[in-house]
Scaffold this motif. Structure first.
Motif, PDB file in Angstrom:
ATOM      1  N   SER A   1      93.068  30.792 -10.185  1.00  0.00           N
ATOM      2  CA  SER A   1      92.817  29.876 -11.304  1.00  0.00           C
ATOM      3  C   SER A   1      92.044  28.634 -10.875  1.00  0.00           C
ATOM      4  N   LYS A   2      91.976  28.389  -9.577  1.00  0.00           N
ATOM      5  CA  LYS A   2      91.262  27.219  -9.065  1.00  0.00           C
ATOM      6  C   LYS A   2      89.918  27.581  -8.438  1.00  0.00           C
ATOM      7  N   TRP A   3      89.583  28.864  -8.467  1.00  0.00           N
ATOM      8  CA  TRP A   3      88.286  29.256  -7.935  1.00  0.00           C
ATOM      9  C   TRP A   3      87.185  28.816  -8.897  1.00  0.00           C
ATOM     10  N   ILE A   4      86.076  28.434  -8.365  1.00  0.00           N
ATOM     11  CA  ILE A   4      84.910  28.068  -9.161  1.00  0.00           C
ATOM     12  C   ILE A   4      84.018  29.303  -9.278  1.00  0.00           C
ATOM     13  N   ARG A   5      83.716  29.697 -10.511  1.00  0.00           N
ATOM     14  CA  ARG A   5      82.901  30.887 -10.752  1.00  0.00           C
ATOM     15  C   ARG A   5      81.726  30.509 -11.642  1.00  0.00           C
ATOM     16  N   HIS A   6      80.538  30.835 -11.217  1.00  0.00           N
ATOM     17  CA  HIS A   6      79.345  30.539 -12.008  1.00  0.00           C
ATOM     18  C   HIS A   6      78.250  31.533 -11.668  1.00  0.00           C
ATOM     19  N   ASP A   7      77.232  31.587 -12.527  1.00  0.00           N
ATOM     20  CA  ASP A   7      76.117  32.475 -12.261  1.00  0.00           C
ATOM     21  C   ASP A   7      74.803  31.721 -12.362  1.00  0.00           C
ATOM     22  N   LEU A   8      73.731  32.356 -11.911  1.00  0.00           N
ATOM     23  CA  LEU A   8      72.424  31.724 -11.842  1.00  0.00           C
ATOM     24  C   LEU A   8      71.381  32.806 -11.623  1.00  0.00           C
ATOM     25  N   TRP A   9      70.113  32.406 -11.572  1.00  0.00           N
ATOM     26  CA  TRP A   9      69.021  33.330 -11.284  1.00  0.00           C
ATOM     27  C   TRP A   9      68.212  32.813 -10.108  1.00  0.00           C
ATOM     28  N   VAL A  10      68.001  33.663  -9.119  1.00  0.00           N
ATOM     29  CA  VAL A  10      67.218  33.307  -7.940  1.00  0.00           C
ATOM     30  C   VAL A  10      65.813  33.876  -8.085  1.00  0.00           C
TER      31      VAL A  10
ATOM     32  N   VAL B   1      79.477  36.285  -3.101  1.00  0.00           N
ATOM     33  CA  VAL B   1      78.303  36.293  -3.971  1.00  0.00           C
ATOM     34  C   VAL B   1      77.951  37.740  -4.316  1.00  0.00           C
ATOM     35  N   HIS B   2      77.552  37.959  -5.557  1.00  0.00           N
ATOM     36  CA  HIS B   2      77.040  39.272  -5.988  1.00  0.00           C
ATOM     37  C   HIS B   2      75.672  39.088  -6.630  1.00  0.00           C
TER      38      HIS B   2
ATOM     39  N   PRO C   1      86.115  28.661  -3.383  1.00  0.00           N
ATOM     40  CA  PRO C   1      87.284  27.795  -3.503  1.00  0.00           C
ATOM     41  C   PRO C   1      86.900  26.439  -4.098  1.00  0.00           C
ATOM     42  N   GLU C   2      87.832  25.837  -4.812  1.00  0.00           N
ATOM     43  CA  GLU C   2      87.548  24.549  -5.443  1.00  0.00           C
ATOM     44  C   GLU C   2      87.203  23.476  -4.422  1.00  0.00           C
ATOM     45  N   GLN C   3      87.681  23.651  -3.179  1.00  0.00           N
ATOM     46  CA  GLN C   3      87.439  22.637  -2.154  1.00  0.00           C
ATOM     47  C   GLN C   3      85.961  22.508  -1.804  1.00  0.00           C
ATOM     48  N   THR C   4      85.141  23.511  -2.172  1.00  0.00           N
ATOM     49  CA  THR C   4      83.701  23.385  -1.945  1.00  0.00           C
ATOM     50  C   THR C   4      83.102  22.295  -2.830  1.00  0.00           C
ATOM     51  N   ASP C   5      83.823  21.913  -3.886  1.00  0.00           N
ATOM     52  CA  ASP C   5      83.426  20.762  -4.700  1.00  0.00           C
ATOM     53  C   ASP C   5      84.284  19.535  -4.405  1.00  0.00           C
ATOM     54  N   THR C   6      85.609  19.703  -4.428  1.00  0.00           N
ATOM     55  CA  THR C   6      86.502  18.543  -4.317  1.00  0.00           C
ATOM     56  C   THR C   6      86.520  17.928  -2.928  1.00  0.00           C
TER      57      THR C   6
ATOM     58  N   ASP D   1      58.012  44.021 -12.556  1.00  0.00           N
ATOM     59  CA  ASP D   1      57.944  44.531 -13.927  1.00  0.00           C
ATOM     60  C   ASP D   1      56.622  44.198 -14.599  1.00  0.00           C
ATOM     61  N   GLY D   2      55.689  43.574 -13.840  1.00  0.00           N
ATOM     62  CA  GLY D   2      54.323  43.396 -14.313  1.00  0.00           C
ATOM     63  C   GLY D   2      54.145  42.459 -15.478  1.00  0.00           C
ATOM     64  N   ASP D   3      55.062  41.494 -15.654  1.00  0.00           N
ATOM     65  CA  ASP D   3      54.926  40.577 -16.789  1.00  0.00           C
ATOM     66  C   ASP D   3      54.210  39.284 -16.423  1.00  0.00           C
ATOM     67  N   GLY D   4      53.686  39.186 -15.193  1.00  0.00           N
ATOM     68  CA  GLY D   4      52.959  37.992 -14.781  1.00  0.00           C
ATOM     69  C   GLY D   4      53.838  36.867 -14.269  1.00  0.00           C
ATOM     70  N   GLU D   5      55.146  37.078 -14.225  1.00  0.00           N
ATOM     71  CA  GLU D   5      56.081  36.074 -13.728  1.00  0.00           C
ATOM     72  C   GLU D   5      56.862  36.645 -12.552  1.00  0.00           C
ATOM     73  N   LEU D   6      57.175  35.790 -11.576  1.00  0.00           N
ATOM     74  CA  LEU D   6      57.993  36.234 -10.465  1.00  0.00           C
ATOM     75  C   LEU D   6      59.369  36.658 -10.971  1.00  0.00           C
ATOM     76  N   ASP D   7      59.844  37.797 -10.506  1.00  0.00           N
ATOM     77  CA  ASP D   7      61.153  38.290 -10.932  1.00  0.00           C
ATOM     78  C   ASP D   7      62.258  37.354 -10.468  1.00  0.00           C
ATOM     79  N   ARG D   8      63.284  37.243 -11.291  1.00  0.00           N
ATOM     80  CA  ARG D   8      64.474  36.474 -10.931  1.00  0.00           C
ATOM     81  C   ARG D   8      65.681  37.407 -10.902  1.00  0.00           C
ATOM     82  N   MET D   9      66.497  37.252  -9.862  1.00  0.00           N
ATOM     83  CA  MET D   9      67.686  38.080  -9.693  1.00  0.00           C
ATOM     84  C   MET D   9      68.917  37.364 -10.216  1.00  0.00           C
ATOM     85  N   HIS D  10      69.723  38.096 -10.973  1.00  0.00           N
ATOM     86  CA  HIS D  10      70.970  37.549 -11.493  1.00  0.00           C
ATOM     87  C   HIS D  10      72.017  37.531 -10.387  1.00  0.00           C
ATOM     88  N   VAL D  11      72.620  36.377 -10.181  1.00  0.00           N
ATOM     89  CA  VAL D  11      73.551  36.155  -9.070  1.00  0.00           C
ATOM     90  C   VAL D  11      74.819  35.511  -9.601  1.00  0.00           C
ATOM     91  N   ASP D  12      75.975  35.937  -9.080  1.00  0.00           N
ATOM     92  CA  ASP D  12      77.203  35.192  -9.379  1.00  0.00           C
ATOM     93  C   ASP D  12      77.829  34.683  -8.092  1.00  0.00           C
TER      94      ASP D  12
END
Length: 607
Positions: A50-59, A156-157, A81-86, A66-77
């Protein structure tokens, strides 16, 4: 800053201490990783989910697959531990990436290639299913978390290209599947950009990462750590691939033969592409056209089964030069899906390169990680830098036939350094059984089998007499015989048709059908080959009917103790119902017994 509490004082290292002032002027020690006997221990302060920090982002990556003219971004979660912030605690990372996290296509029979056709002909068209994406943000996966976060690691995933909420196209072994995890590791080290949204510009930093990363996973998820390591990316210190596919050619072909992975008859690389393509629906048509219907269609070559540039680009053995990560391989000797040659070929090369390497083998099938203690010591050594003596331990750990998977036997190396190759020769006996002996008998002549895919390999091995296989057996063993290494066969044969399957099983007889039969009781190892590739893996040549050809190939690596009283049997047949194409029955293979040999690696060199 980070403090590491060490409870085994023979470890010599220097560590930073971090403290914080609390109320009333007292000094309180911050939560810190604890290392005991060379392993990271569960720490109470890190153990409350319950005290773990969980978030996601794109790298952001360096490619646009995929040829859309933009660099691909990977979905990451991220789970930390909360101590990485506190407490501003920085920790190393355990990272797993996968194409499977967001869902896969169903295993409808039509997704696979039809295998009931002549060798050298195209199969019937197959279905192309759509994948319905699943999953909710911010959680991509829960794997690894309960094991490693309480022990002082961040988990990390990421979803691989063209899957889930990651941009790009799945390429099943293409360069983007190596560069994607590299980008995530670069981000963990401050060298790549991460964003809070897939299309946004608000950056997110990995301020809680020490930059030391270890990767692990099973099957495809075990392939990706190796793929990342072949880029030589800084910060990837250690990998533990479990039953990894290290060459898509070796997964879908065998010595020139079109051969399915066990349990997935008719699968090929384009089938796997369809199975994992869970990415952006608006990009799928373009990806299908460019990747599946052009690159794969032109390269996979189900007609000849030859090794070509398409397959060479998807063979990680060819990319290992930049690799620096410490390697702990894990595999089952009876994995007939991703076969044990996949791990052995990489282990062997890494050892030649002078990398820190270990290999763990068990006697079961697909999957199966090393014992947790072994994994822990590996990651603790290379992610925390703890001198825990792991470099001085034996290189090979093998679970013996009746032992538990967490109780492997140590050996100096694999294959066992005490193993020596011995050559066994054939004496005639068809349609029943001939002999397999260390003494070469003269003028044995030839024996012929008739192909018929409707008979399974198991039924052929059990049959007392049949025209559909040739079987040669040793006398009952007077002592246990320890096979360790890669068996080989030299064979001289002729076919009455321009193409034929060739299958070889090494079996332990008598065959057991008892309810408590173990996976090691009957099949020792197997191998397959295309006689049309007798002189070259890259060029098939139609066989001249009834002309004899010589060829030599390896069976799958093994380490097995065959018990006293059993007989080792070499079974030669044509179509293997569970693995090969199913041509019309009736092809005749004739084997020259005087020019055919089985070469076995035996500990002690005596049968």
């Amino acid at each position: 800053m980070m403090k590491i509490v060490i409870r085994n004082y023979w470890v010599v290292a220097t560590f930073l201490l971090a403290f914080q002032w609390v109320t009333h002027g007292q000094m309180a020690e911050k939560a810190s990783p604890v290392i005991e006997n060379g392993e990271a221990q569960v720490v109470e302060a890190f153990s409350d989910p319950s005290k773990w920090i969980r978030h996601d982002l794109w790298v952001e990556t360096t490619f646009d697959s995929d040829g859309d003219g933009e660099l691909d971004r990977m979905h990451v979660d991220v789970t930390r531990p909360e101590q990485t912030d506190t407490e501003n605690l920085k920790l190393p990372v355990i990272y797993e990436s996968s194409p499977y996290y967001a869902g896969t296509a169903g295993m409808d029979k039509g997704i696979f290639w039809d295998v009931q056709h002549e060798i050298g002909e195209a199969g019937k068209p197959r279905k192309h299913p759509e994948v319905t994406r699943v999953g909710e943000r911010p959680i991509i996966s829960n794997s690894q978390i309960r094991t490693w976060v309480p022990r002082g690691f961040i988990v990390v995933h990421s979803s691989s290209p063209g899957t889930g909420l990651s941009d790009g196209a799945p390429t099943v072994g293409g360069d983007n599947e190596s560069l994607a995890p590299k980008a995530v590791i670069d981000w963990l080290n401050g060298r790549a950009k991460g964003y809070t949204e897939r299309d946004g510009n608000k950056e997110v930093k990995a301020y809680w990462s020490t930059g030391k990363v270890g990767m692990t996973g099973t099957s495809y998820n075990g392939t990706i750590p190796l793929a990342a390591a072949t880029t030589g990316v800084e910060g990837l210190e250690a990998i533990i691939p479990i039953a990894p596919n290290t060459s898509y050619y070796h997964y879908y072909r065998s010595n020139g033969l079109v051969r399915s992975p066990g349990g997935y008859l008719g699968e090929d690389i384009d089938v796997l592409y369809d199975f994992i393509h869970s990415g952006d629906e608006s990009k799928r048509a373009r990806n299908n056209k460019v990747v599946r219907d052009t690159e794969m269609k032109n390269g996979l070559d189900r007609i000849t089964g030859d090794y070509n540039d398409f397959w060479a680009k998807r063979d990680y053995l060819n990319d290992m030069k930049p690799m620096k990560a410490a390697l702990l391989m894990s595999h089952g000797f009876n994995d007939w899906n991703v076969m044990p040659e996949h791990s052995y070929r990489i282990y062997k090369k890494a050892k030649e390169m002078g990398l820190p390497v270990r290999i763990y083998y068990h006697q079961n099938g697909h999957g199966g990680p090393p014992p947790l203690s072994m994994m822990n010591r590996w990651f603790t050594r290379y992610l925390y830098g703890i001198e825990n003596g792991i470099e001085d331990e034996p290189k090979a750990w093998i679970v013996r036939e009746n032992d538990k998977k967490d109780d492997p036997t140590p050996y100096a190396d694999y294959p066992n350094p005490e193993a020596e190759y011995i050559t066994l020769f054939l004496t005639k006996g068809a349609p029943s059984k001939g002999e397999l002996t260390t003494l070469k008998a003269k003028k044995q002549g030839t024996e012929t089998l008739v192909d018929n895919y409707s008979f399974s390999g198991t039924s052929l091995a059990k049959a007392e007499t049949t025209e559909h296989r040739l079987l040669y057996v040793t006398s009952p063993l007077e002592d246990d015989v320890h096979i360790s290494g890669v068996p080989k066969i030299k064979i001289k044969l002729a076919s009455n048709k321009p193409a034929a399957n060739l299958s070889v099983w090494l079996v332990s007889l008598p065959w057991s059908d008892a309810l408590n039969t173990k996976i090691t009781d009957n099949i020792i190892t197997r191998g397959w080959a295309d006689p049309q590739n007798h002189s070259s893996l890259t060029e098939s040549k139609p066989l001249i009917p009834n002309k004899f050809y010589e060829m030599e190939f390896e069976l799958m690596p093994d380490d097995q103790i065959i018990p006293k009283g059993q007989q080792i049997g070499l079974m030669i047949f044509s179509s293997d119902k569970e693995f090969t194409l199913w041509p019309e029955p009736g092809t005749k293979l004739t084997v020259d017994l005087d020019e055919t040999e089985l070469i076995l690696p035996i500990v002690g060199g005596k049968l």
